[in-house]
Structures are given as structure tokens and as C-alpha cells.
Design an enzyme around this catalytic site. Structure first.
Site, PDB file in Angstrom:
ATOM      1  N   VAL A 270     -18.837  -9.519 -11.532  1.00 52.20           N
ATOM      2  CA  VAL A 270     -18.462  -9.071 -12.360  1.00 52.20           C
ATOM      3  C   VAL A 270     -17.118 -10.167 -13.387  1.00 52.20           C
ATOM      4  O   VAL A 270     -16.560  -9.953 -12.186  1.00 52.20           O
ATOM      5  CB  VAL A 270     -18.275  -7.971 -13.058  1.00 52.20           C
ATOM      6  CG1 VAL A 270     -17.760  -7.504 -14.153  1.00 52.20           C
ATOM      7  CG2 VAL A 270     -19.542  -6.709 -11.865  1.00 52.20           C
TER       8      VAL A 270
ATOM      9  N   SER B  12     -14.334 -18.829 -11.071  1.00 48.23           N
ATOM     10  CA  SER B  12     -16.007 -19.395  -9.875  1.00 48.23           C
ATOM     11  C   SER B  12     -15.816 -21.190 -10.016  1.00 48.23           C
ATOM     12  O   SER B  12     -15.171 -21.925 -10.867  1.00 48.23           O
ATOM     13  CB  SER B  12     -16.905 -19.316 -10.610  1.00 48.23           C
ATOM     14  OG  SER B  12     -16.970 -17.758 -10.934  1.00 48.23           O
TER      15      SER B  12
ATOM     16  N   TYR C 191       0.203  -1.379  -0.512  1.00 48.75           N
ATOM     17  CA  TYR C 191      -0.451   0.122   0.033  1.00 48.75           C
ATOM     18  C   TYR C 191       1.027   1.404   0.008  1.00 48.75           C
ATOM     19  O   TYR C 191       1.003   2.421  -0.773  1.00 48.75           O
ATOM     20  CB  TYR C 191      -1.071  -0.353   1.258  1.00 48.75           C
ATOM     21  CG  TYR C 191      -2.110  -1.092   0.883  1.00 48.75           C
ATOM     22  CD1 TYR C 191      -3.480  -0.228   0.713  1.00 48.75           C
ATOM     23  CD2 TYR C 191      -1.899  -2.717   1.399  1.00 48.75           C
ATOM     24  CE1 TYR C 191      -4.326  -0.980  -0.016  1.00 48.75           C
ATOM     25  CE2 TYR C 191      -2.929  -2.979   0.885  1.00 48.75           C
ATOM     26  CZ  TYR C 191      -4.450  -2.643   0.629  1.00 48.75           C
ATOM     27  OH  TYR C 191      -5.613  -3.142   0.151  1.00 48.75           O
TER      28      TYR C 191
ATOM     29  N   GLU D 206      -8.664  -7.245   4.482  1.00 48.51           N
ATOM     30  CA  GLU D 206      -7.989  -8.065   4.062  1.00 48.51           C
ATOM     31  C   GLU D 206      -6.715  -8.989   5.002  1.00 48.51           C
ATOM     32  O   GLU D 206      -6.488 -10.861   5.067  1.00 48.51           O
ATOM     33  CB  GLU D 206      -6.709  -7.439   2.855  1.00 48.51           C
ATOM     34  CG  GLU D 206      -7.483  -7.453   2.052  1.00 48.51           C
ATOM     35  CD  GLU D 206      -6.413  -6.397   1.221  1.00 48.51           C
ATOM     36  OE1 GLU D 206      -5.350  -5.780   0.984  1.00 48.51           O
ATOM     37  OE2 GLU D 206      -7.625  -5.622   0.173  1.00 48.51           O
TER      38      GLU D 206
HETATM   39  C1  LIG Z   1     -14.589 -13.284 -10.346  1.00 45.74           C
HETATM   40  C2  LIG Z   1     -14.522 -13.101 -11.505  1.00 45.74           C
HETATM   41  C3  LIG Z   1     -14.818 -15.266 -11.380  1.00 45.74           C
HETATM   42  C4  LIG Z   1     -15.000 -15.341 -13.002  1.00 45.74           C
HETATM   43  N1  LIG Z   1     -15.210 -16.656 -13.157  1.00 45.74           N
HETATM   44  C5  LIG Z   1     -14.766 -17.049 -14.592  1.00 45.74           C
HETATM   45  C6  LIG Z   1     -15.376 -18.424 -15.176  1.00 45.74           C
HETATM   46  O1  LIG Z   1     -15.988 -18.855 -13.876  1.00 45.74           O
HETATM   47  N2  LIG Z   1     -15.179 -19.004 -15.898  1.00 45.74           N
HETATM   48  C7  LIG Z   1     -14.324 -18.368 -17.243  1.00 45.74           C
HETATM   49  O2  LIG Z   1     -14.065 -18.660 -18.463  1.00 45.74           O
HETATM   50  N3  LIG Z   1     -14.083 -16.853 -16.661  1.00 45.74           N
HETATM   51  C8  LIG Z   1     -13.957 -16.365 -16.024  1.00 45.74           C
HETATM   52  N4  LIG Z   1     -13.832 -14.949 -15.375  1.00 45.74           N
HETATM   53  C9  LIG Z   1     -12.843 -14.166 -16.428  1.00 45.74           C
HETATM   54  C10 LIG Z   1     -11.744 -15.087 -15.939  1.00 45.74           C
HETATM   55  O3  LIG Z   1     -11.111 -14.483 -15.193  1.00 45.74           O
HETATM   56  C11 LIG Z   1     -10.711 -14.408 -17.595  1.00 45.74           C
HETATM   57  O4  LIG Z   1     -10.941 -13.146 -17.286  1.00 45.74           O
HETATM   58  C12 LIG Z   1     -11.070 -14.703 -18.817  1.00 45.74           C
HETATM   59  O5  LIG Z   1     -10.942 -16.201 -18.903  1.00 45.74           O
HETATM   60  C13 LIG Z   1     -10.223 -14.277 -19.807  1.00 45.74           C
HETATM   61  O6  LIG Z   1      -9.106 -14.274 -20.022  1.00 45.74           O
HETATM   62  P1  LIG Z   1      -7.766 -14.531 -21.001  1.00 45.74           P
HETATM   63  O7  LIG Z   1      -6.784 -14.105 -20.464  1.00 45.74           O
HETATM   64  O8  LIG Z   1      -7.571 -15.775 -21.736  1.00 45.74           O
HETATM   65  O9  LIG Z   1      -8.026 -13.267 -21.724  1.00 45.74           O
HETATM   66  P2  LIG Z   1      -7.018 -12.115 -21.741  1.00 45.74           P
HETATM   67  O10 LIG Z   1      -5.713 -11.841 -22.150  1.00 45.74           O
HETATM   68  O11 LIG Z   1      -7.270 -11.507 -20.507  1.00 45.74           O
HETATM   69  O12 LIG Z   1      -8.096 -10.635 -22.482  1.00 45.74           O
HETATM   70  C14 LIG Z   1      -9.421 -10.063 -21.986  1.00 45.74           C
HETATM   71  C15 LIG Z   1      -9.690  -9.582 -23.360  1.00 45.74           C
HETATM   72  O13 LIG Z   1      -8.449  -8.508 -23.660  1.00 45.74           O
HETATM   73  C16 LIG Z   1      -8.525  -7.805 -24.793  1.00 45.74           C
HETATM   74  N5  LIG Z   1      -7.055  -8.055 -25.242  1.00 45.74           N
HETATM   75  C17 LIG Z   1      -6.472  -9.027 -24.555  1.00 45.74           C
HETATM   76  N6  LIG Z   1      -4.980  -8.275 -24.609  1.00 45.74           N
HETATM   77  C18 LIG Z   1      -5.048  -6.333 -25.925  1.00 45.74           C
HETATM   78  C19 LIG Z   1      -4.138  -5.720 -26.224  1.00 45.74           C
HETATM   79  N7  LIG Z   1      -2.960  -6.160 -26.429  1.00 45.74           N
HETATM   80  N8  LIG Z   1      -5.296  -4.983 -27.233  1.00 45.74           N
HETATM   81  C20 LIG Z   1      -6.570  -4.915 -27.077  1.00 45.74           C
HETATM   82  N9  LIG Z   1      -7.325  -6.176 -26.293  1.00 45.74           N
HETATM   83  C21 LIG Z   1      -6.612  -6.586 -25.759  1.00 45.74           C
HETATM   84  C22 LIG Z   1      -8.818  -9.762 -25.384  1.00 45.74           C
HETATM   85  O14 LIG Z   1      -8.710  -9.762 -26.687  1.00 45.74           O
HETATM   86  C23 LIG Z   1     -10.021 -10.116 -24.084  1.00 45.74           C
HETATM   87  O15 LIG Z   1     -11.099  -9.199 -25.438  1.00 45.74           O
HETATM   88  C24 LIG Z   1     -13.977 -14.593 -14.140  1.00 45.74           C
HETATM   89  C25 LIG Z   1     -13.859 -13.695 -13.788  1.00 45.74           C
HETATM   90  C26 LIG Z   1     -13.970 -13.166 -11.904  1.00 45.74           C
HETATM   91  C27 LIG Z   1     -12.971 -11.682 -12.124  1.00 45.74           C
HETATM   92  C1  HEM Z   2      -6.521   2.271  -1.481  1.00 48.98           C
HETATM   93  C2  HEM Z   2      -5.774   1.599  -1.943  1.00 48.98           C
HETATM   94  C3  HEM Z   2      -6.151   0.561  -3.607  1.00 48.98           C
HETATM   95  C4  HEM Z   2      -7.629   0.492  -3.848  1.00 48.98           C
HETATM   96  C5  HEM Z   2      -8.713   2.346  -3.865  1.00 48.98           C
HETATM   97  C6  HEM Z   2      -7.549  -0.483  -5.231  1.00 48.98           C
HETATM   98  C7  HEM Z   2      -8.444  -0.524  -5.795  1.00 48.98           C
HETATM   99  C8  HEM Z   2      -8.921  -1.849  -6.202  1.00 48.98           C
HETATM  100  C9  HEM Z   2      -9.322  -1.960  -7.547  1.00 48.98           C
HETATM  101  C10 HEM Z   2     -10.761  -0.782  -7.770  1.00 48.98           C
HETATM  102  C11 HEM Z   2      -9.444  -3.761  -7.761  1.00 48.98           C
HETATM  103  C12 HEM Z   2     -10.923  -3.622  -8.856  1.00 48.98           C
HETATM  104  C13 HEM Z   2     -11.322  -5.017  -8.147  1.00 48.98           C
HETATM  105  C14 HEM Z   2     -12.234  -5.257  -8.621  1.00 48.98           C
HETATM  106  O1  HEM Z   2     -13.472  -4.763  -9.114  1.00 48.98           O
HETATM  107  O2  HEM Z   2     -12.148  -6.927  -9.077  1.00 48.98           O
HETATM  108  C15 HEM Z   2      -8.398  -3.295  -7.751  1.00 48.98           C
HETATM  109  C16 HEM Z   2      -7.504  -4.657  -7.978  1.00 48.98           C
HETATM  110  C17 HEM Z   2      -6.022  -5.159  -8.287  1.00 48.98           C
HETATM  111  N1  HEM Z   2      -5.447  -4.453  -6.841  1.00 48.98           N
HETATM  112 FE1  HEM Z   2      -5.925  -2.774  -5.861  1.00 48.98          FE
HETATM  113  N2  HEM Z   2      -6.107  -1.031  -5.074  1.00 48.98           N
HETATM  114  C18 HEM Z   2      -5.108  -0.636  -3.702  1.00 48.98           C
HETATM  115  C19 HEM Z   2      -4.468  -1.117  -3.522  1.00 48.98           C
HETATM  116  C20 HEM Z   2      -3.808  -2.072  -3.885  1.00 48.98           C
HETATM  117  C21 HEM Z   2      -2.579  -2.592  -3.655  1.00 48.98           C
HETATM  118  C22 HEM Z   2      -1.282  -1.854  -2.252  1.00 48.98           C
HETATM  119  C23 HEM Z   2      -1.885  -3.380  -4.871  1.00 48.98           C
HETATM  120  C24 HEM Z   2       0.047  -3.714  -4.695  1.00 48.98           C
HETATM  121  C25 HEM Z   2      -0.031  -3.863  -5.603  1.00 48.98           C
HETATM  122  C26 HEM Z   2      -2.959  -3.893  -5.469  1.00 48.98           C
HETATM  123  C27 HEM Z   2      -3.321  -4.327  -6.426  1.00 48.98           C
HETATM  124  C28 HEM Z   2      -4.381  -4.947  -7.405  1.00 48.98           C
HETATM  125  C29 HEM Z   2      -4.429  -6.260  -7.836  1.00 48.98           C
HETATM  126  C30 HEM Z   2      -3.163  -7.119  -8.780  1.00 48.98           C
HETATM  127  C31 HEM Z   2      -5.771  -5.862  -8.879  1.00 48.98           C
HETATM  128  C32 HEM Z   2      -6.205  -6.897  -9.426  1.00 48.98           C
HETATM  129  C33 HEM Z   2      -5.902  -6.638 -10.779  1.00 48.98           C
HETATM  130  C34 HEM Z   2      -6.739  -6.682 -12.177  1.00 48.98           C
HETATM  131  O3  HEM Z   2      -7.563  -7.763 -12.357  1.00 48.98           O
HETATM  132  O4  HEM Z   2      -6.298  -6.602 -13.812  1.00 48.98           O
HETATM  133  N3  HEM Z   2      -3.858  -3.212  -5.226  1.00 48.98           N
HETATM  134  N4  HEM Z   2      -7.916  -2.504  -7.056  1.00 48.98           N
END
Ligand SMILES: Cc1cc2nc3c(=O)[nH]c(=O)nc-3n(C[C@H](O)[C@H](O)[C@H](O)COP(=O)(O)OP(=O)(O)OC[C@H]3O[C@@H](n4cnc5c(N)ncnc54)[C@H](O)[C@@H]3O)c2cc1C
Ligand code: HEM
Length: 410
Positions: A389, A209, A98, A140
Site C-alpha cells: 500500500v 520503492s 515509545y 525494529e
Molecule cells: C511503501 C511505500 C512505497 C511507495 N512507493 C512509491 C513509488 O515507488 N513511487 C511513488 O510515486 N510513490 C510511492 N509511494 C507514495 C509516496 O511515498 C508518497 O506518498 C507520494 O509521492 C505522495 O507524496 P507527496 O508528498 O507528493 O504528497 P502529499 O503532500 O503527502 O499529499 C498526499 C495527498 O494528501 C493530500 N493533502 C495534502 N495536504 C492536504 C491538506 N492540507 N488537505 C487535504 N488534503 C491534503 C494531497 O492532495 C494528496 O492527495 C510509496 C508509499 C509507500 C508507503
Molecule cells: C505501540 C506503539 C506504536 C504503534 C501501535 C504504532 C503504529 C503505527 C502504524 C499502524 C503506522 C502505519 C504503518 C503503515 O501502514 O504504513 C505507523 C507509522 C509510523 N509511526 Fe508508529 N506506532 C507506534 C509507535 C511509534 C513511535 C514510538 C514512534 C516515534 C515517534 C512512531 C512513529 C511513526 C511514524 C513517524 C510513522 C510513519 C507515519 C507516516 O508515514 O505518516 N510510532 N505507526
């Protein structure tokens, strides 16, 4: 709570910060990864960075938190904090990080707003940051302790015991533990973060999930391969789909997630496409517990062939004495399964909904927004509707920027 000295400063500067927050978030991440490239290996999701969804979620969360502090100082935005804390815990975020985020965020605020950031303004926003940070750190800490882990011990190796081809695009992985450590129970509806080494040597985390109730030995999740169309294909989903087989090992976090089943009241699940996954997990839990509750499963898909986990879901519905299932197929009302089938997109008009139910939504954002509006129209209270989401929560971020004072001024 915000100090009397900072409140008027935040009120006065919130519009300009809200107007520039996406730019601040973008520069923040560029600077953060420049200073700490190790955060790109195993911690941050580079797909979300490329799509800019994480930048928008961070920006929205800070704007919402600050405006909530000003408008309703006695109450922190719990839903927002819960979602972030669970996501952070599933990635092993530490309290020390943080400080790093603080320094880089404030660098970006000054970089974007320049001289407008007087010492008084910087001090007030510093207070907002640490109020939010400590609320998250505190939550956390509780989550780690409930799971019996520390940030450093979040990751654990599992072995693929079974791989099930669900549809052309969805595959399930049944993972078995590889050590003697206790497998902690999950709450129905939770996800795990899977950390996958990519061909370029960088580890990438993604959430999936859980789709089956706990048995003390396994965890099961299902992955839909993301086809990019004119954008790149999803990297982790396609890697898992193409290259991970029985006997391979994967690194996973314990289960986290704030959208969990309340099994003390009737339940309605509404999902579309791969949004079936958390519903399948919750339903599996209800079936294992021999639940007597009224349960309504509503699912939308292209057609029966693309309805992932359909056999498991319908088998669970069949074993539950008060459960029913209704499906909508865009390609027409054709089914060979014992289910009430409709053509077209989901329409709740003809569905009888149980009284006083808890609602769970999962699917593309427009689907969830449409169903949520339809439910509210029918008199369901918004607080009875939870949604998951599959990415950074931009729905909430949208609500936020709309609510932030002055966001749409001029
Ligand atoms: C709480 C939660 C639960 C989930 N549960 C499931 C589940 O049960 N099953 C499931 O299948 N998924 C689930 N997901 C989604 C999963 O985590 C991934 O996001 C999903 O599998 C896509 O990941 P990926 O690495 O294949 O895609 P990524 O590589 O992350 O790409 C995601 C999108 O970004 C775009 N993108 C990537 N790179 C670029 C670039 N350079 N320029 C422009 N666009 C780009 C891709 O075209 C794609 O549309 C869940 C997500 C969350 C947050
Ligand atoms: C007050 C401080 C912080 C705020 C307000 C914040 C806010 C958020 C929010 C809004 C998300 C997205 C949640 C969701 O909808 O899935 C997120 C994800 C995340 N945060 Fe933070 N965060 C904070 C601090 C930190 C710190 C200290 C770290 C450590 C490096 C961190 C690392 C991450 C990572 C790795 C994710 C997931 C990113 C992804 O999946 O793309 N965050 N945080």
C-alpha cells in the site's frame, strides 16, 4: 501474552475503545505534536496527517492488536507488526520514543473517555500498549542490526547520478553513494524513505520503492507527481519532479519493507499505474539472477504513454525464458510494444495463471481489493497474496475495525 487480570477488562472495554479510537488517535497526534514539535521535522509525514490516514492506521492497528490478544492469545498479528516495524525502521524510530508515544496516547485516552478510564482499565490498556511496543521494539532492533545501522545512523546522503523522464508524470532517480560505506543489499520489493527539505525549512519523509536490482553502488526509485485536483498538489513528489536534478543530493534510509519476493516458486505481479514500481524492482532482480521461474506480469494503466518503466519491464520480461506480460489500457488496446494488450480495466478471466504461484499486488486500494477477490474466487489461497500500500495501510485497518468485537453494535 495478556495477563488473566487484564483479559476480561480488555474484552469489556474493547467496544467503547474501538468506537472512540479514531477520535483518540486524532487528539493523540495533536497533543504529541504540541509537546514534541520536532517530530514534525523529518519523522512524521504531514500529508498523511492532513488526510487523516495515519490517524486511522494507528487507531486500526491498536484495535486489531487488542482484539487479537483477546481472540487468539497464542499468536500475535504478524503481518500488522511487520509492516509497522519496517516503516518505523525506515524512519529511525528509537525505543525511547515509545515512552513519549505512550504518555501522549494515554493522555488522549483519558481526554476522550474521561471517568470510564478507571485505574483498572488504565492498567489493562497499559499492558496492551507495552505488549505491542515491545514486540515492535524487538523487531525494529533486529531490522536495524540486519542493515548494520542504528536509529541515529539510518540517514545517509546520496547524489543524483541520473534522472530519467519516464512519462509526463513519472521520473526515475538513479542515486549514487557519496561515501565509502558499503551499500547493503536490498530484498526485492523493498522501499527507501527519502527525507526532503521543503521550501518552508521542514524536512518531509516519503517512501519510494526500489525499481532496479542492486549493483553495490546505486539505488533507483521512481516518483509519480501527485496532482491534487481540488486538494493541494503532493508536496514531496512535485518538489522532486520540479527541482531535483543530476548532481543534487538527497538523504535516504537503507531499504526496508516486508513485501518481498519469494523466488522459490512461480510469480504473478499485478499492478496498476505507479504500482508498477515494486514489480519493476522484483522483475529486475529476477532478470539479473537469470531466473527460470514461470513469471506473469499483469499491468493496468490509462494508455501506453502513462505506463511508467514500460521499456525496462518489457526488456526484463524478454530476457526471462518463462516470463509473459499482459497489459490493460483504459483508453483502448493500442500498443507498439511486444506485449499482449487489452482494452479496459484488468480482467483475469482470460489469463492463464501458473500453479502454486506467489502473488504480488500494488496499485490503488480498490484495484487491489478487486484483484484479490478475483484471485480468491479462482481458488488462490489468501496467504499466497501479498500487497503493498502506498500510504498508511487502511485496508488492514478496515478489516480490523470490522473484526473488533462490538464495533458495529447499536
Ligand atoms: C511503501 C511505500 C512505497 C511507495 N512507493 C512509491 C513509488 O515507488 N513511487 C511513488 O510515486 N510513490 C510511492 N509511494 C507514495 C509516496 O511515498 C508518497 O506518498 C507520494 O509521492 C505522495 O507524496 P507527496 O508528498 O507528493 O504528497 P502529499 O503532500 O503527502 O499529499 C498526499 C495527498 O494528501 C493530500 N493533502 C495534502 N495536504 C492536504 C491538506 N492540507 N488537505 C487535504 N488534503 C491534503 C494531497 O492532495 C494528496 O492527495 C510509496 C508509499 C509507500 C508507503
Ligand atoms: C505501540 C506503539 C506504536 C504503534 C501501535 C504504532 C503504529 C503505527 C502504524 C499502524 C503506522 C502505519 C504503518 C503503515 O501502514 O504504513 C505507523 C507509522 C509510523 N509511526 Fe508508529 N506506532 C507506534 C509507535 C511509534 C513511535 C514510538 C514512534 C516515534 C515517534 C512512531 C512513529 C511513526 C511514524 C513517524 C510513522 C510513519 C507515519 C507516516 O508515514 O505518516 N510510532 N505507526
Amino acid at each position: 501474552m495478556l495477563s488473566d487480570r487484564s483479559r476480561p477488562v480488555i474484552e469489556a472495554t474493547l467496544p467503547v475503545v474501538a468506537d472512540n479510537i479514531e477520535e483518540i488517535a486524532t487528539r493523540f497526534y495533536t497533543h504529541l505534536f504540541g509537546e514534541h514539535p520536532e517530530l514534525l521535522d523529518g519523522t512524521f509525514n504531514r500529508g498523511n496527517q492532513a488526510e487523516k490516514t495515519q490517524q486511522m492506521a494507528l487507531a486500526g492497528s491498536v484495535a486489531l492488536f487488542a482484539s487479537a490478544l483477546v481472540k487468539v492469545p497464542e499468536q500475535l498479528p504478524e503481518h500488522l507488526l511487520n509492516r509497522i516495524a519496517h516503516k518505523h525502521a525506515s524512519l529511525g524510530i528509537t525505543p525511547a520514543q515509545y515512552e513519549v508515544v505512550h504518555d501522549n496516547l494515554f493522555w488522549a485516552i483519558v481526554d476522550v473517555l474521561g471517568d470510564a478510564v478507571t485505574p483498572e482499565v488504565a492498567a489493562a490498556w497499559d499492558e496492551v500498549y507495552w505488549l505491542m511496543a515491545y514486540a515492535l521494539i524487538h523487531q525494529e532492533r533486529g531490522l536495524y542490526s540486519a542493515r548494520g545501522v542504528r536509529p541515529e545512523t539510518v540517514w545517509r546522503e546520496w547524489e543524483v547520478a541520473e534522472r530519467i523522464q519516464e512519462t509526463d508524470d513519472v521520473v526515475s532517480f538513479r542515486m549514487r553513494r557519496t561515501d565509502d560505506r558499503l551499500v547493503r543489499t536490498s530484498l526485492p520489493g523493498q522501499y527507501v524513505t527519502v527525507q526532503v527539505p521543503m521550501p518552508d525549512g521542514v524536512r518531509q519523509p516519503r517512501q519510494y520503492s526500489l525499481t532496479k536490482a542492486d549493483d553495490g553502488e546505486h539505488r533507483q526509485f521512481s516518483v509519480k507527481r501527485v496532482r491534487g485536483g481540488d486538494k493541494p498538489d503532493g508536496e514531496v513528489s512535485n518538489f522532486l519532479f520540479d527541482h531535483v536534478h543530476v548532481g543534487d543530493r538527497l538523504t535516504m534510509s537503507p531499504p526496508f519493507g516486508d513485501v518481498v519476493l519469494d523466488d522459490s516458486r512461480p510469480v504473478v505481479f499485478a499492478s496498476a499505474g505507479v504500482g508498477i514500481t515494486p514489480m519493476a524492482g522484483m522483475l529486475s532482480h529476477l532478470a539479473t539472477a537469470h531466473s527460470q521461474l514461470p513469471i506473469t506480469v499483469l499491468h493496468a494503466d490509462l494508455d501506453e504513454g502513462s505506463f511508467a518503466l514500460r521499456q525496462q519491464v518489457l526488456d526484463d520480461v524478454a530476457t526471462l525464458p518463462s516470463a509473459s506480460a499482459h497489459v490493460w489500457y483504459e483508453h483502448g488496446a493500442h500498443s507498439t510494444l511486444p506485449v499482449d494488450v487489452h482494452g479496459g480495466i484488468m480482467n483475469l478471466d482470460d489469463v492463464k495463471l501458473p500453479h502454486d504461484a506467489g502473488y504480488y499486488l500494488c496499485g490503488p486500494l480498490p484495484f487491489m481489493q478487486g484483484i484479490r477477490s478475483a484471485l480468491i474466487e479462482r481458488g488462490v489461497s489468501p496467504r499466497d497474496i501479498q500487497y503493498e500500500v502506498f500510504g498508511p495501510d487502511l485496508w488492514q485497518a478496515d478489516l480490523v475495525t470490522e473484526e473488533a468485537p462490538g464495533r458495529h453494535a447499536a
